[in-house]
Enzyme design. Structure first.
Site, PDB file in Angstrom:
ATOM      1  CG  ASP A  82       5.078   1.402   1.194  1.00 30.92           C
ATOM      2  OD1 ASP A  82       5.368   1.098   2.472  1.00 30.92           O
ATOM      3  OD2 ASP A  82       6.128   1.118   0.390  1.00 30.92           O
TER       4      ASP A  82
ATOM      5  CE1 TYR B 135       1.959  -6.457  -1.685  1.00 24.51           C
ATOM      6  CE2 TYR B 135       2.813  -8.265  -1.463  1.00 24.51           C
ATOM      7  CZ  TYR B 135       2.443  -7.220  -1.077  1.00 24.51           C
ATOM      8  OH  TYR B 135       2.426  -6.926   0.208  1.00 24.51           O
TER       9      TYR B 135
END
Length: 311
Positions: free
Chosen positions: A61, A122
């Site tokens: 994003d 992540y």
């Protein structure tokens, strides 16, 4: 040019705050869009076609930073043989924006799919969130709740037709200089916003707004809606993607660039705000240094001849 083409796997890093996400979209600047623009400017893609064959592995994003993502592109075989990886990387690096790092490239089989990765990693810097309080040793227990295979509907923005079952291989504290700054999560694949929703659940537990029982219930009962919110994108890093053909490299340099948030009874709101502004720059500095380490170009050995051989 020949009619034969080769399939190339490449890896890139980028700062997410300058782009409207990674995937190409009309009328906005994206990472994939910038890559296609530069490839076409070099005439490495078919400029007569509106279609493209440059695909990224993991969608990110707007605002999400990336240490190492991957992708694939199809180019002419004769062109690839003339370029070599070193020349291609240098040409792209000269033309791409400075916040996109084109790190390496190699030829792969025609059926290689960058989205079929072994796992993705992540890292989220929780200390960047307003009012975050490190809960102590119990934090590891909280993280372990997110490990395993389960229906992650309550921790995602679920797209229609998407399978909500996900496997989290590991979820553990992210520690720098002996200080827990956030968490690292490793999974085969993630749903949209899954890591950021996990981060917000952890944050809200730390400040007492929800309990570990609430989170456990949301994991075990996906049919009962639970929405703990979405954490900001700017503290999230896609640390890397691992494939059999391109293993995820580990950093050889210890991270020292993260300063601790201001603390104590005299700390003002303005002090915390300035610290967060500085901490965002630290995130970017970390990535530039990582790319400098990861972006070692392959050495091309040239044939040498002595005078007798030249005869």
């Amino acid at each position: 040019m020949t009619n034969q083409s080769v399939r190339l796997a490449f890896r890139i890093g980028y700062l997410g705050d300058g782009y409207h996400g990674s995937q190409i979209q009309p009328d906005v600047v994206t990472v994939q869009g910038e890559l296609i623009r530069v490839f076409r400017s070099l005439k490495w893609l078919d400029t007569a076609s509106k279609e493209h064959n440059l695909v990224l592995s993991s969608r990110t994003d707007a605002g999400v930073h990336v240490r190492l993502n991957g992708g694939v592109v199809q180019i002419d075989e004769e062109l690839w043989n003339a370029l070599t990886p070193r020349k291609m990387i240098r040409a792209l690096d000269d033309r791409l924006p400075k916040d996109i790092a084109f790190l390496d490239v190699k030829q792969v089989d025609q059926d290689w799919n960058p989205r079929m990765a072994n796992h993705r990693v992540y890292r989220y810097r929780l200390e960047g969130l307003e009012f975050w309080k490190y809960p102590g040793e119990v934090f590891t227990e909280w993280l372990q709740m997110f490990e395993g295979t389960y229906n992650a509907t309550n921790f995602a923005r679920l797209e229609e037709g998407k399978n909500p079952i996900r496997t989290i291989l590991s979820c553990k504290p992210w520690i720098i200089g002996g200080r827990t700054v956030g968490f690292e999560i490793i999974g085969e694949a993630f749903l949209w916003n899954q890591v950021r929703r996990t981060a917000m659940a952890l944050h809200r537990m730390s400040i007492g707004e929800i309990t570990p029982h609430d989170v456990k219930q949301a994991i075990e009962n996906p049919d009962i809606e639970a929405d703990f919110g979405v954490a900001p994108a700017d503290w999230l890093i896609l640390w890397g993607v691992d494939w059999d053909e391109m293993k995820l490299p580990q950093s050889n340099n210890e991270i020292h660039c993260f300063t601790a948030p201001p603390s104590g009874p005299a700390v003002e709101r303005t002090m915390r705000k300035r610290w967060r502004d500085g901490a965002r720059h630290e995130m970017k500095s970390l990535l530039y240094h990582q790319w400098a380490e990861l972006g070692e170009l392959p050495i091309v050995k040239h044939n040498t001849f002595n005078s007798e051989e030249l005869g």
